[in-house]
Design a protein around this motif. Structure first.
Motif, PDB file in Angstrom:
ATOM      1  N   ASP A  32       0.911  -1.162  -0.052  1.00  0.00           N
ATOM      2  CA  ASP A  32       0.060   0.162  -0.009  1.00  0.00           C
ATOM      3  C   ASP A  32       1.025   1.194   0.181  1.00  0.00           C
ATOM      4  OD1 ASP A  32      -2.692   0.936  -0.120  1.00  0.00           O
ATOM      5  OD2 ASP A  32      -3.212   0.024   1.683  1.00  0.00           O
ATOM      6  N   ASP A  33       1.397   1.564  -1.218  1.00  0.00           N
ATOM      7  CA  ASP A  33       2.472   2.632  -1.186  1.00  0.00           C
ATOM      8  C   ASP A  33       2.142   3.783  -2.052  1.00  0.00           C
ATOM      9  OD1 ASP A  33       2.425   1.533  -3.696  1.00  0.00           O
ATOM     10  OD2 ASP A  33       4.621   0.727  -3.620  1.00  0.00           O
ATOM     11  N   ASP A  34       0.887   4.024  -2.201  1.00  0.00           N
ATOM     12  CA  ASP A  34       0.445   5.340  -3.026  1.00  0.00           C
ATOM     13  C   ASP A  34       0.547   6.307  -1.741  1.00  0.00           C
ATOM     14  OD1 ASP A  34      -1.488   7.576  -3.769  1.00  0.00           O
ATOM     15  OD2 ASP A  34      -1.567   6.253  -5.664  1.00  0.00           O
ATOM     16  N   ALA A  35       1.220   7.595  -2.104  1.00  0.00           N
ATOM     17  CA  ALA A  35       1.176   8.573  -1.085  1.00  0.00           C
ATOM     18  C   ALA A  35       0.055   9.140  -0.830  1.00  0.00           C
ATOM     19  CB  ALA A  35       2.099   9.802  -1.725  1.00  0.00           C
ATOM     20  N   TYR A  36      -1.189   8.944  -1.503  1.00  0.00           N
ATOM     21  CA  TYR A  36      -2.207   9.555  -1.224  1.00  0.00           C
ATOM     22  C   TYR A  36      -3.453   8.620  -1.042  1.00  0.00           C
ATOM     23  CZ  TYR A  36       0.313  13.597  -3.225  1.00  0.00           C
ATOM     24  OH  TYR A  36       1.403  14.508  -3.715  1.00  0.00           O
ATOM     25  N   VAL A  37      -3.331   7.495  -1.366  1.00  0.00           N
ATOM     26  CA  VAL A  37      -4.444   6.637  -1.300  1.00  0.00           C
ATOM     27  C   VAL A  37      -3.979   5.424  -0.425  1.00  0.00           C
ATOM     28  CG1 VAL A  37      -6.157   5.261  -2.454  1.00  0.00           C
ATOM     29  CG2 VAL A  37      -5.373   7.493  -3.351  1.00  0.00           C
ATOM     30  N   VAL A  38      -5.060   4.731   0.318  1.00  0.00           N
ATOM     31  CA  VAL A  38      -4.678   3.774   1.069  1.00  0.00           C
ATOM     32  C   VAL A  38      -5.901   2.628   0.408  1.00  0.00           C
ATOM     33  CG1 VAL A  38      -5.049   2.233   2.992  1.00  0.00           C
ATOM     34  CG2 VAL A  38      -4.260   4.451   3.271  1.00  0.00           C
ATOM     35  N   LYS A  39      -5.218   1.515  -0.376  1.00  0.00           N
ATOM     36  CA  LYS A  39      -6.066   0.456  -1.027  1.00  0.00           C
ATOM     37  C   LYS A  39      -6.420  -0.612  -0.038  1.00  0.00           C
ATOM     38  CE  LYS A  39      -4.121   1.896  -5.498  1.00  0.00           C
ATOM     39  NZ  LYS A  39      -3.049   1.983  -5.979  1.00  0.00           N
ATOM     40  N   ASP A  40      -5.616  -1.022   1.070  1.00  0.00           N
ATOM     41  CA  ASP A  40      -5.687  -2.168   1.600  1.00  0.00           C
ATOM     42  C   ASP A  40      -5.937  -1.792   3.132  1.00  0.00           C
ATOM     43  OD1 ASP A  40      -5.956  -4.007  -0.456  1.00  0.00           O
ATOM     44  OD2 ASP A  40      -3.763  -3.560  -0.610  1.00  0.00           O
ATOM     45  N   PRO A  41      -6.821  -1.157   3.713  1.00  0.00           N
ATOM     46  CA  PRO A  41      -6.934  -0.908   4.980  1.00  0.00           C
ATOM     47  C   PRO A  41      -7.497  -1.982   5.674  1.00  0.00           C
ATOM     48  CG  PRO A  41      -8.984  -0.172   4.059  1.00  0.00           C
ATOM     49  CD  PRO A  41      -7.979  -0.538   2.906  1.00  0.00           C
ATOM     50  N   VAL A  42      -6.954  -1.922   7.173  1.00  0.00           N
ATOM     51  CA  VAL A  42      -7.584  -2.987   8.033  1.00  0.00           C
ATOM     52  C   VAL A  42      -8.747  -2.374   9.044  1.00  0.00           C
ATOM     53  CG1 VAL A  42      -5.622  -4.461   7.867  1.00  0.00           C
ATOM     54  CG2 VAL A  42      -5.855  -2.679   9.724  1.00  0.00           C
ATOM     55  N   LEU A  43      -8.545  -0.982   9.024  1.00  0.00           N
ATOM     56  CA  LEU A  43      -9.469  -0.383   9.923  1.00  0.00           C
ATOM     57  C   LEU A  43      -9.965   1.029   9.555  1.00  0.00           C
ATOM     58  CD1 LEU A  43     -10.464  -0.048  13.057  1.00  0.00           C
ATOM     59  CD2 LEU A  43      -8.579   1.285  13.359  1.00  0.00           C
ATOM     60  N   VAL A  44     -11.042   1.586   9.615  1.00  0.00           N
ATOM     61  CA  VAL A  44     -11.440   2.814   9.030  1.00  0.00           C
ATOM     62  C   VAL A  44     -12.261   2.941  10.162  1.00  0.00           C
ATOM     63  CG1 VAL A  44     -13.064   4.188   7.388  1.00  0.00           C
ATOM     64  CG2 VAL A  44     -11.410   2.358   6.519  1.00  0.00           C
ATOM     65  N   VAL A  45     -12.131   4.540  10.505  1.00  0.00           N
ATOM     66  CA  VAL A  45     -13.158   5.215  11.521  1.00  0.00           C
ATOM     67  C   VAL A  45     -13.778   6.481  10.858  1.00  0.00           C
ATOM     68  CG1 VAL A  45     -12.954   6.410  13.728  1.00  0.00           C
ATOM     69  CG2 VAL A  45     -11.504   4.194  13.259  1.00  0.00           C
ATOM     70  N   GLU A  46     -15.057   6.656  11.098  1.00  0.00           N
ATOM     71  CA  GLU A  46     -15.746   7.716  10.828  1.00  0.00           C
ATOM     72  C   GLU A  46     -16.477   8.389  12.142  1.00  0.00           C
ATOM     73  OE1 GLU A  46     -15.748   9.122   7.801  1.00  0.00           O
ATOM     74  OE2 GLU A  46     -15.616   7.709   6.404  1.00  0.00           O
ATOM     75  N   VAL A  47     -15.967   9.535  12.464  1.00  0.00           N
ATOM     76  CA  VAL A  47     -16.699  10.181  13.410  1.00  0.00           C
ATOM     77  C   VAL A  47     -17.985  10.953  12.885  1.00  0.00           C
ATOM     78  CG1 VAL A  47     -16.553  12.257  15.061  1.00  0.00           C
ATOM     79  CG2 VAL A  47     -14.461  10.705  14.731  1.00  0.00           C
ATOM     80  N   LEU A  48     -19.044  10.537  13.495  1.00  0.00           N
ATOM     81  CA  LEU A  48     -20.420  10.953  12.740  1.00  0.00           C
ATOM     82  C   LEU A  48     -20.640  12.668  13.081  1.00  0.00           C
ATOM     83  CD1 LEU A  48     -22.296   7.997  13.814  1.00  0.00           C
ATOM     84  CD2 LEU A  48     -21.045   8.271  11.749  1.00  0.00           C
ATOM     85  N   SER A  49     -21.188  13.283  12.178  1.00  0.00           N
ATOM     86  CA  SER A  49     -21.509  14.555  12.193  1.00  0.00           C
ATOM     87  C   SER A  49     -22.877  14.648  11.821  1.00  0.00           C
ATOM     88  CB  SER A  49     -20.725  15.494  11.153  1.00  0.00           C
ATOM     89  OG  SER A  49     -19.395  15.511  11.470  1.00  0.00           O
ATOM     90  N   ASP A  50     -23.867  15.712  12.155  1.00  0.00           N
ATOM     91  CA  ASP A  50     -25.061  15.722  11.718  1.00  0.00           C
ATOM     92  C   ASP A  50     -25.360  15.756  10.155  1.00  0.00           C
ATOM     93  OD1 ASP A  50     -26.031  15.946  14.398  1.00  0.00           O
ATOM     94  OD2 ASP A  50     -26.085  18.346  14.167  1.00  0.00           O
ATOM     95  N   SER A  51     -24.122  16.619   9.440  1.00  0.00           N
ATOM     96  CA  SER A  51     -24.245  16.547   8.060  1.00  0.00           C
ATOM     97  C   SER A  51     -23.830  15.197   7.151  1.00  0.00           C
ATOM     98  CB  SER A  51     -23.558  18.006   7.405  1.00  0.00           C
ATOM     99  OG  SER A  51     -22.304  17.513   7.846  1.00  0.00           O
ATOM    100  N   THR A  52     -23.225  14.466   7.945  1.00  0.00           N
ATOM    101  CA  THR A  52     -22.550  13.388   7.265  1.00  0.00           C
ATOM    102  C   THR A  52     -23.058  11.830   7.693  1.00  0.00           C
ATOM    103  OG1 THR A  52     -20.794  13.096   8.671  1.00  0.00           O
ATOM    104  CG2 THR A  52     -20.352  14.704   6.839  1.00  0.00           C
TER     105      THR A  52
END
Length: 181
Positions: free
Chosen positions: A93-113
């Motif tokens: 996973d060596d692209d400087a801007y993009v992760v293609k193979d994550p093991v964990l993703v976190v989203e902090v919830l907002s009213d708009s999202t």
């Protein structure tokens, strides 16, 4: 048809090229781009608290953790998202801007999202073969949901008290640490 206008379809390559110089971040879903809005201080504090713990746990396992500005590629949905936090353990996973193979993703919830994070993004994230956990964190109450890959399906742990268990990084995190001011 008179009066009907179509949005131009944007290729993933054109999106990625434009995003490198854009003043505003955009997410990409199958040819369309969507501008992202700024976040509240509460949101940023929660992301910061989580990043400190995730980065240390990731490094201890030979992995990397990133906050806010790194995109995650969801090939099966032809999408690029900016999760609040992402961890990868993939050596390729060596692209400087993009992760293609994550093991964990976190989203902090907002009213708009929140609606998009819960339905579209969570559903699309689940299509990533390497992904082991998706974490949704409420800003408005002490509530963390951990969606965990379990064989061919997914389970969810709802945490309102006690530790948050993140198996992808072998981390037990007190809920108080997430919501610390």
């Amino acid at each position: 048809m008179a009066g009907v206008s179509r949005k131009p379809w944007i290729t993933p390559q054109d999106y990625l090229a434009a995003e490198r110089t854009a003043e505003v971040r955009h997410e990409y879903l199958d040819g369309e781009v969507f501008a992202m809005v700024g976040e509240s201080r509460r949101h940023v504090t929660i992301v910061g608290n989580l990043f400190v713990a995730l980065r240390q746990a990731a490094r201890a396992r030979g992995c990397q953790a990133y906050a806010n500005d790194v995109k995650v590629r969801v090939e099966a949905a032809n999408a690029f998202y900016y999760p609040d936090l992402v961890a990868t353990c993939a050596g390729g996973d060596d692209d400087a801007y993009v992760v293609k193979d994550p093991v964990l993703v976190v989203e902090v919830l907002s009213d708009s999202t929140e609606a998009i994070d819960r339905r579209e993004k969570r559903t699309n994230y689940q299509k990533i073969p390497s992904l082991r956990e998706i974490v949704l964190v409420s800003q408005s109450e002490r509530l963390v949901e951990v969606y965990r890959r379990d064989g061919a399906g997914w389970t969810v742990d709802v945490v309102r008290d006690g530790p948050i268990m993140l198996a992808a990084l072998d981390l037990s995190l007190p809920l108080d640490a997430v919501y610390e001011d």
